[in-house]
Design a protein around this motif. Structure first.
Motif, PDB file in Angstrom:
ATOM      1  N   ILE A 182      31.427  12.631   9.836  1.00  0.00           N
ATOM      2  CA  ILE A 182      32.593  11.777  10.120  1.00  0.00           C
ATOM      3  C   ILE A 182      33.904  12.526   9.871  1.00  0.00           C
ATOM      4  O   ILE A 182      34.972  11.917   9.872  1.00  0.00           O
ATOM      5  CB  ILE A 182      32.551  10.476   9.280  1.00  0.00           C
ATOM      6  N   GLU A 183      33.780  13.839   9.647  1.00  0.00           N
ATOM      7  CA  GLU A 183      34.932  14.743   9.505  1.00  0.00           C
ATOM      8  C   GLU A 183      35.806  14.393   8.295  1.00  0.00           C
ATOM      9  O   GLU A 183      37.037  14.480   8.348  1.00  0.00           O
ATOM     10  CB  GLU A 183      35.769  14.751  10.785  1.00  0.00           C
ATOM     11  N   LYS A 184      35.146  13.987   7.194  1.00  0.00           N
ATOM     12  CA  LYS A 184      35.886  13.700   5.963  1.00  0.00           C
ATOM     13  C   LYS A 184      35.155  14.295   4.741  1.00  0.00           C
ATOM     14  O   LYS A 184      34.881  13.595   3.766  1.00  0.00           O
ATOM     15  CB  LYS A 184      36.050  12.186   5.778  1.00  0.00           C
ATOM     16  N   PRO A 185      34.841  15.585   4.782  1.00  0.00           N
ATOM     17  CA  PRO A 185      34.076  16.183   3.669  1.00  0.00           C
ATOM     18  C   PRO A 185      34.842  16.211   2.356  1.00  0.00           C
ATOM     19  O   PRO A 185      34.231  16.315   1.292  1.00  0.00           O
ATOM     20  CB  PRO A 185      33.807  17.608   4.172  1.00  0.00           C
ATOM     21  N   TYR A 186      36.150  16.114   2.415  1.00  0.00           N
ATOM     22  CA  TYR A 186      36.976  16.158   1.198  1.00  0.00           C
ATOM     23  C   TYR A 186      36.830  14.916   0.341  1.00  0.00           C
ATOM     24  O   TYR A 186      37.206  14.918  -0.838  1.00  0.00           O
ATOM     25  CB  TYR A 186      38.449  16.340   1.592  1.00  0.00           C
ATOM     26  N   LEU A 187      36.291  13.828   0.899  1.00  0.00           N
ATOM     27  CA  LEU A 187      36.195  12.570   0.149  1.00  0.00           C
ATOM     28  C   LEU A 187      35.284  12.692  -1.063  1.00  0.00           C
ATOM     29  O   LEU A 187      35.492  12.026  -2.074  1.00  0.00           O
ATOM     30  CB  LEU A 187      35.692  11.449   1.067  1.00  0.00           C
ATOM     31  N   LEU A 188      34.256  13.544  -0.961  1.00  0.00           N
ATOM     32  CA  LEU A 188      33.320  13.684  -2.079  1.00  0.00           C
ATOM     33  C   LEU A 188      34.016  14.310  -3.282  1.00  0.00           C
ATOM     34  O   LEU A 188      33.816  13.871  -4.427  1.00  0.00           O
ATOM     35  CB  LEU A 188      32.118  14.536  -1.645  1.00  0.00           C
ATOM     36  N   ASP A 189      34.847  15.313  -3.037  1.00  0.00           N
ATOM     37  CA  ASP A 189      35.591  15.945  -4.132  1.00  0.00           C
ATOM     38  C   ASP A 189      36.558  14.961  -4.769  1.00  0.00           C
ATOM     39  O   ASP A 189      36.704  14.909  -5.992  1.00  0.00           O
ATOM     40  CB  ASP A 189      36.362  17.170  -3.623  1.00  0.00           C
ATOM     41  N   ARG A 190      37.215  14.190  -3.934  1.00  0.00           N
ATOM     42  CA  ARG A 190      38.167  13.205  -4.457  1.00  0.00           C
ATOM     43  C   ARG A 190      37.473  12.114  -5.258  1.00  0.00           C
ATOM     44  O   ARG A 190      37.985  11.652  -6.279  1.00  0.00           O
ATOM     45  CB  ARG A 190      38.951  12.572  -3.299  1.00  0.00           C
ATOM     46  N   HIS A 191      36.291  11.710  -4.782  1.00  0.00           N
ATOM     47  CA  HIS A 191      35.579  10.626  -5.463  1.00  0.00           C
ATOM     48  C   HIS A 191      35.179  11.028  -6.874  1.00  0.00           C
ATOM     49  O   HIS A 191      35.215  10.210  -7.801  1.00  0.00           O
ATOM     50  CB  HIS A 191      34.333  10.247  -4.661  1.00  0.00           C
ATOM     51  N   TYR A 192      34.794  12.281  -7.042  1.00  0.00           N
ATOM     52  CA  TYR A 192      34.329  12.729  -8.358  1.00  0.00           C
ATOM     53  C   TYR A 192      35.417  13.443  -9.161  1.00  0.00           C
ATOM     54  O   TYR A 192      35.132  14.313  -9.972  1.00  0.00           O
ATOM     55  CB  TYR A 192      33.098  13.618  -8.199  1.00  0.00           C
ATOM     56  N   GLU A 193      36.664  13.048  -8.916  1.00  0.00           N
ATOM     57  CA  GLU A 193      37.754  13.465  -9.785  1.00  0.00           C
ATOM     58  C   GLU A 193      37.827  12.465 -10.940  1.00  0.00           C
ATOM     59  O   GLU A 193      38.520  11.456 -10.874  1.00  0.00           O
ATOM     60  CB  GLU A 193      39.085  13.500  -9.023  1.00  0.00           C
ATOM     61  N   PHE A 194      37.068  12.729 -11.974  1.00  0.00           N
ATOM     62  CA  PHE A 194      36.934  11.785 -13.079  1.00  0.00           C
ATOM     63  C   PHE A 194      38.259  11.629 -13.820  1.00  0.00           C
ATOM     64  O   PHE A 194      38.895  12.613 -14.179  1.00  0.00           O
ATOM     65  CB  PHE A 194      35.838  12.243 -14.041  1.00  0.00           C
TER      66      PHE A 194
END
Length: 312
Positions: A182-194
Protein backbone atom coordinates in the motif's frame (compact mmCIF):
# COMPACT_ATOMS: atom_id res chain seq x y z
CA UNK A 1 -31.80 -16.38 42.34
CA UNK A 2 -28.90 -14.82 40.43
CA UNK A 3 -26.49 -17.53 41.59
CA UNK A 4 -28.92 -20.22 40.41
CA UNK A 5 -28.88 -18.70 36.92
CA UNK A 6 -25.12 -18.24 36.55
CA UNK A 7 -23.82 -21.18 38.58
CA UNK A 8 -23.97 -23.28 35.42
CA UNK A 9 -23.07 -22.69 31.79
CA UNK A 10 -26.26 -22.49 29.76
CA UNK A 11 -27.08 -20.86 26.40
CA UNK A 12 -29.53 -18.55 28.20
CA UNK A 13 -26.62 -17.09 30.18
CA UNK A 14 -24.88 -16.05 26.98
CA UNK A 15 -28.11 -14.51 25.68
CA UNK A 16 -28.64 -12.55 28.91
CA UNK A 17 -25.08 -11.19 29.09
CA UNK A 18 -24.75 -10.57 25.34
CA UNK A 19 -28.11 -8.77 25.21
CA UNK A 20 -27.19 -6.73 28.29
CA UNK A 21 -23.82 -5.71 26.85
CA UNK A 22 -25.33 -5.00 23.42
CA UNK A 23 -27.69 -2.43 24.92
CA UNK A 24 -25.07 -0.73 27.09
CA UNK A 25 -22.55 -0.66 24.24
CA UNK A 26 -24.80 1.60 22.21
CA UNK A 27 -25.86 3.62 25.27
CA UNK A 28 -22.19 4.33 25.93
CA UNK A 29 -21.58 5.44 22.37
CA UNK A 30 -24.69 7.50 21.68
CA UNK A 31 -25.74 8.83 25.10
CA UNK A 32 -22.72 8.75 27.42
CA UNK A 33 -20.04 9.90 24.96
CA UNK A 34 -22.33 11.55 22.38
CA UNK A 35 -20.80 9.78 19.38
CA UNK A 36 -22.29 10.05 15.90
CA UNK A 37 -21.26 7.75 13.07
CA UNK A 38 -21.71 7.80 9.29
CA UNK A 39 -23.00 4.50 7.82
CA UNK A 40 -19.55 3.09 7.00
CA UNK A 41 -18.25 3.86 10.51
CA UNK A 42 -21.38 2.33 12.03
CA UNK A 43 -20.59 -0.93 10.21
CA UNK A 44 -17.12 -0.86 11.79
CA UNK A 45 -18.61 -0.33 15.26
CA UNK A 46 -20.94 -3.30 14.72
CA UNK A 47 -17.91 -5.41 13.80
CA UNK A 48 -16.05 -4.25 16.96
CA UNK A 49 -19.12 -5.10 19.06
CA UNK A 50 -19.12 -8.56 17.50
CA UNK A 51 -15.45 -9.00 18.49
CA UNK A 52 -16.26 -7.84 22.03
CA UNK A 53 -19.11 -10.33 22.39
CA UNK A 54 -16.96 -13.13 21.00
CA UNK A 55 -14.26 -12.15 23.52
CA UNK A 56 -16.69 -13.05 26.31
CA UNK A 57 -17.10 -16.49 24.77
CA UNK A 58 -13.30 -16.88 24.65
CA UNK A 59 -13.04 -15.86 28.32
CA UNK A 60 -15.53 -18.53 29.31
CA UNK A 61 -13.80 -21.10 27.10
CA UNK A 62 -10.36 -20.44 28.63
CA UNK A 63 -11.71 -20.67 32.17
CA UNK A 64 -13.52 -23.95 31.64
CA UNK A 65 -11.13 -25.70 29.25
CA UNK A 66 -8.18 -25.11 31.57
CA UNK A 67 -10.24 -25.60 34.76
CA UNK A 68 -9.23 -22.20 36.08
CA UNK A 69 -12.74 -21.82 37.44
CA UNK A 70 -15.61 -24.20 38.01
CA UNK A 71 -18.19 -24.77 35.29
CA UNK A 72 -20.25 -21.63 35.75
CA UNK A 73 -20.87 -18.29 34.03
CA UNK A 74 -19.59 -15.98 36.76
CA UNK A 75 -16.53 -14.93 34.71
CA UNK A 76 -18.83 -14.08 31.82
CA UNK A 77 -20.98 -11.92 34.09
CA UNK A 78 -18.06 -10.16 35.81
CA UNK A 79 -16.43 -9.33 32.46
CA UNK A 80 -19.59 -7.63 31.24
CA UNK A 81 -19.99 -5.73 34.52
CA UNK A 82 -16.43 -4.41 34.33
CA UNK A 83 -17.30 -2.95 30.94
CA UNK A 84 -19.93 -0.84 32.72
CA UNK A 85 -17.51 0.28 35.43
CA UNK A 86 -15.16 1.48 32.66
CA UNK A 87 -17.61 2.35 29.84
CA UNK A 88 -14.96 4.39 28.02
CA UNK A 89 -13.35 1.09 26.99
CA UNK A 90 -16.39 0.39 24.80
CA UNK A 91 -15.49 3.40 22.64
CA UNK A 92 -11.87 2.32 22.14
CA UNK A 93 -11.88 -0.06 19.18
CA UNK A 94 -8.12 -0.55 19.41
CA UNK A 95 -8.35 -1.68 23.04
CA UNK A 96 -11.14 -4.16 22.27
CA UNK A 97 -9.24 -5.70 19.34
CA UNK A 98 -5.96 -5.73 21.27
CA UNK A 99 -7.69 -7.45 24.19
CA UNK A 100 -9.20 -10.07 21.90
CA UNK A 101 -5.83 -11.12 20.46
CA UNK A 102 -4.27 -11.13 23.92
CA UNK A 103 -7.01 -13.52 25.03
CA UNK A 104 -6.04 -15.84 22.18
CA UNK A 105 -2.42 -15.59 23.30
CA UNK A 106 -3.36 -16.23 26.94
CA UNK A 107 -5.28 -19.33 25.91
CA UNK A 108 -2.13 -20.80 24.33
CA UNK A 109 0.12 -19.78 27.23
CA UNK A 110 -2.11 -21.37 29.85
CA UNK A 111 -2.41 -24.56 27.80
CA UNK A 112 1.38 -25.02 28.06
CA UNK A 113 0.78 -26.81 31.36
CA UNK A 114 -0.15 -29.95 29.40
CA UNK A 115 3.50 -30.02 28.13
CA UNK A 116 2.22 -31.02 24.67
CA UNK A 117 3.17 -29.18 21.45
CA UNK A 118 5.09 -26.64 23.51
CA UNK A 119 6.91 -25.00 20.60
CA UNK A 120 3.73 -24.60 18.57
CA UNK A 121 1.92 -23.02 21.52
CA UNK A 122 4.82 -20.65 22.21
CA UNK A 123 4.83 -19.62 18.55
CA UNK A 124 1.05 -19.07 18.51
CA UNK A 125 1.13 -17.05 21.73
CA UNK A 126 3.96 -14.86 20.43
CA UNK A 127 2.16 -14.39 17.13
CA UNK A 128 -1.08 -13.23 18.79
CA UNK A 129 0.78 -10.89 21.14
CA UNK A 130 2.60 -9.28 18.23
CA UNK A 131 -0.72 -8.89 16.39
CA UNK A 132 -2.18 -7.21 19.48
CA UNK A 133 0.87 -4.92 19.41
CA UNK A 134 -0.34 -3.58 16.07
CA UNK A 135 -3.18 -1.91 17.97
CA UNK A 136 -1.22 -0.84 21.10
CA UNK A 137 2.54 -0.92 20.59
CA UNK A 138 3.18 -1.37 24.33
CA UNK A 139 1.15 -4.60 24.23
CA UNK A 140 4.36 -6.41 23.25
CA UNK A 141 5.18 -6.24 26.97
CA UNK A 142 3.04 -9.37 27.20
CA UNK A 143 5.95 -11.22 25.62
CA UNK A 144 7.21 -11.30 29.21
CA UNK A 145 4.31 -13.67 29.89
CA UNK A 146 5.58 -16.02 27.17
CA UNK A 147 9.11 -15.93 28.59
CA UNK A 148 7.78 -16.56 32.10
CA UNK A 149 5.81 -19.58 30.85
CA UNK A 150 8.89 -21.00 29.10
CA UNK A 151 10.93 -20.52 32.27
CA UNK A 152 8.27 -22.33 34.33
CA UNK A 153 7.45 -25.26 32.06
CA UNK A 154 10.51 -26.17 29.95
CA UNK A 155 13.45 -23.78 30.40
CA UNK A 156 16.26 -26.22 29.60
CA UNK A 157 15.29 -26.64 25.95
CA UNK A 158 17.15 -23.79 24.24
CA UNK A 159 14.92 -24.03 21.16
CA UNK A 160 11.92 -22.92 23.23
CA UNK A 161 13.66 -19.59 23.86
CA UNK A 162 14.24 -19.10 20.13
CA UNK A 163 10.65 -19.77 19.07
CA UNK A 164 9.38 -16.29 20.15
CA UNK A 165 11.93 -14.74 17.77
CA UNK A 166 10.29 -16.66 14.91
CA UNK A 167 6.86 -15.35 15.93
CA UNK A 168 8.11 -11.77 16.16
CA UNK A 169 9.82 -11.99 12.75
CA UNK A 170 6.70 -13.50 11.16
CA UNK A 171 4.42 -10.63 12.20
CA UNK A 172 6.98 -7.97 11.28
CA UNK A 173 7.59 -9.56 7.88
CA UNK A 174 3.89 -9.86 7.01
CA UNK A 175 3.11 -6.35 8.30
CA UNK A 176 5.99 -4.84 6.34
CA UNK A 177 4.96 -6.63 3.13
CA UNK A 178 1.39 -5.36 3.46
CA UNK A 179 2.60 -1.79 4.08
CA UNK A 180 4.93 -1.98 1.08
CA UNK A 181 2.00 -3.05 -1.10
CA UNK A 182 0.00 0.00 0.00
CA UNK A 183 3.14 2.16 -0.35
CA UNK A 184 3.32 3.11 3.34
CA UNK A 185 6.30 1.12 4.73
CA UNK A 186 7.22 3.97 7.08
CA UNK A 187 4.11 3.37 9.21
CA UNK A 188 5.70 0.40 10.97
CA UNK A 189 8.62 2.51 12.20
CA UNK A 190 6.28 5.22 13.38
CA UNK A 191 4.01 2.76 15.15
CA UNK A 192 6.84 1.35 17.23
CA UNK A 193 8.18 4.70 18.35
CA UNK A 194 7.59 3.91 22.00
CA UNK A 195 6.67 6.90 24.12
CA UNK A 196 5.36 7.45 27.61
CA UNK A 197 1.85 8.85 27.06
CA UNK A 198 0.83 9.63 30.63
CA UNK A 199 -2.46 11.51 30.66
CA UNK A 200 -2.28 13.36 33.97
CA UNK A 201 -5.71 14.88 33.42
CA UNK A 202 -7.25 11.40 33.25
CA UNK A 203 -5.56 10.13 36.41
CA UNK A 204 -6.08 13.33 38.43
CA UNK A 205 -9.80 13.26 37.72
CA UNK A 206 -11.33 11.87 40.93
CA UNK A 207 -13.89 9.79 39.02
CA UNK A 208 -11.27 8.00 36.93
CA UNK A 209 -8.68 7.59 39.68
CA UNK A 210 -11.24 6.39 42.26
CA UNK A 211 -12.62 3.74 39.91
CA UNK A 212 -9.15 2.53 38.99
CA UNK A 213 -7.86 2.41 42.57
CA UNK A 214 -10.95 0.58 43.86
CA UNK A 215 -10.75 -1.83 40.92
CA UNK A 216 -7.08 -2.64 41.60
CA UNK A 217 -7.72 -3.06 45.34
CA UNK A 218 -10.74 -5.33 44.84
CA UNK A 219 -8.91 -7.45 42.27
CA UNK A 220 -5.79 -7.68 44.45
CA UNK A 221 -7.87 -8.74 47.46
CA UNK A 222 -9.70 -11.34 45.37
CA UNK A 223 -6.33 -12.60 44.08
CA UNK A 224 -4.94 -12.87 47.61
CA UNK A 225 -7.96 -14.83 48.81
CA UNK A 226 -7.83 -17.02 45.70
CA UNK A 227 -4.17 -17.92 46.34
CA UNK A 228 -4.96 -18.72 49.97
CA UNK A 229 -7.76 -20.98 48.83
CA UNK A 230 -5.56 -22.65 46.21
CA UNK A 231 -2.85 -23.53 48.74
CA UNK A 232 -4.19 -27.08 48.90
CA UNK A 233 -5.24 -27.37 45.26
CA UNK A 234 -1.95 -28.59 43.84
CA UNK A 235 0.99 -26.88 42.20
CA UNK A 236 -0.45 -26.96 38.66
CA UNK A 237 -3.28 -24.53 39.23
CA UNK A 238 -1.16 -22.24 41.43
CA UNK A 239 1.37 -21.84 38.60
CA UNK A 240 -1.44 -20.94 36.19
CA UNK A 241 -2.78 -18.37 38.63
CA UNK A 242 0.70 -16.87 39.00
CA UNK A 243 0.86 -16.37 35.24
CA UNK A 244 -2.59 -14.76 35.36
CA UNK A 245 -1.42 -12.48 38.17
CA UNK A 246 1.59 -11.49 36.05
CA UNK A 247 -0.79 -10.73 33.19
CA UNK A 248 -2.77 -8.42 35.48
CA UNK A 249 0.41 -6.62 36.55
CA UNK A 250 1.54 -6.12 32.94
CA UNK A 251 -1.91 -4.79 32.08
CA UNK A 252 -1.77 -2.19 34.86
CA UNK A 253 1.68 -1.07 33.68
CA UNK A 254 0.39 -0.82 30.12
CA UNK A 255 -2.59 1.17 31.39
CA UNK A 256 -0.24 3.76 32.91
CA UNK A 257 2.04 3.83 29.86
CA UNK A 258 -0.61 4.29 27.16
CA UNK A 259 -3.61 6.04 28.65
CA UNK A 260 -4.23 9.18 26.64
CA UNK A 261 -7.17 10.75 24.89
CA UNK A 262 -9.39 8.07 23.33
CA UNK A 263 -7.15 5.19 24.52
CA UNK A 264 -8.35 3.12 27.47
CA UNK A 265 -6.35 -0.12 27.78
CA UNK A 266 -7.74 -1.08 31.19
CA UNK A 267 -9.79 -3.72 29.37
CA UNK A 268 -6.56 -5.73 28.99
CA UNK A 269 -6.71 -6.45 32.73
CA UNK A 270 -10.30 -7.69 32.74
CA UNK A 271 -9.55 -11.37 32.11
CA UNK A 272 -7.20 -11.88 35.08
CA UNK A 273 -9.53 -9.77 37.23
CA UNK A 274 -12.59 -11.91 36.50
CA UNK A 275 -10.61 -15.09 37.10
CA UNK A 276 -9.68 -13.95 40.61
CA UNK A 277 -13.18 -12.63 41.32
CA UNK A 278 -14.77 -15.88 40.17
CA UNK A 279 -12.41 -17.99 42.27
CA UNK A 280 -13.23 -15.89 45.32
CA UNK A 281 -16.96 -16.19 44.71
CA UNK A 282 -16.68 -19.95 44.32
CA UNK A 283 -14.97 -20.17 47.70
CA UNK A 284 -18.05 -18.73 49.44
CA UNK A 285 -20.15 -21.56 50.83
CA UNK A 286 -23.09 -19.62 52.24
CA UNK A 287 -25.65 -19.11 49.48
CA UNK A 288 -27.13 -15.90 50.93
CA UNK A 289 -23.72 -14.18 51.06
CA UNK A 290 -22.95 -15.30 47.51
CA UNK A 291 -26.31 -13.93 46.39
CA UNK A 292 -25.65 -10.55 48.04
CA UNK A 293 -22.22 -10.28 46.40
CA UNK A 294 -23.69 -11.11 43.00
CA UNK A 295 -26.46 -8.53 43.44
CA UNK A 296 -23.89 -5.87 44.39
CA UNK A 297 -21.69 -6.93 41.46
CA UNK A 298 -24.57 -6.13 39.11
CA UNK A 299 -26.11 -3.15 40.91
CA UNK A 300 -22.88 -1.17 41.49
CA UNK A 301 -21.62 -1.25 37.85
CA UNK A 302 -25.06 -0.25 36.55
CA UNK A 303 -25.19 2.56 39.12
CA UNK A 304 -21.69 3.74 38.14
CA UNK A 305 -22.70 3.76 34.48
CA UNK A 306 -25.87 5.79 35.01
CA UNK A 307 -24.19 8.21 37.43
CA UNK A 308 -21.66 8.89 34.68
CA UNK A 309 -24.54 9.37 32.25
CA UNK A 310 -26.26 11.85 34.58
CA UNK A 311 -23.08 13.80 35.25
CA UNK A 312 -22.46 14.11 31.52
Amino acid sequence: MISSIFEKTKPINYLIVFGFLFVFYWLAHFLLFKRAYPPEELVWQIFVLGVLLFSLFVVNFICHRNKITATNSYALLFYAMLMLVFPETMTDSGAILCSFFLLLATRRIISLKSLKNIKLKIFDATLWIMVSGLFYNWAILYLLLVLAAIYIYEPKNIRNWLVPLAGIFTVFAISYCVLVLIEKPYLLDRHYEFSFNFNSQYFFDWNNSARLIIYILVTSLAALLAFIKLGKSGLGKIITMRLIALSFGIGIVLKVLTTSENTYPVILTFFPAVVFMTNYLESIKRLNIKEIILMLSIFIPIMVFFIGLILK
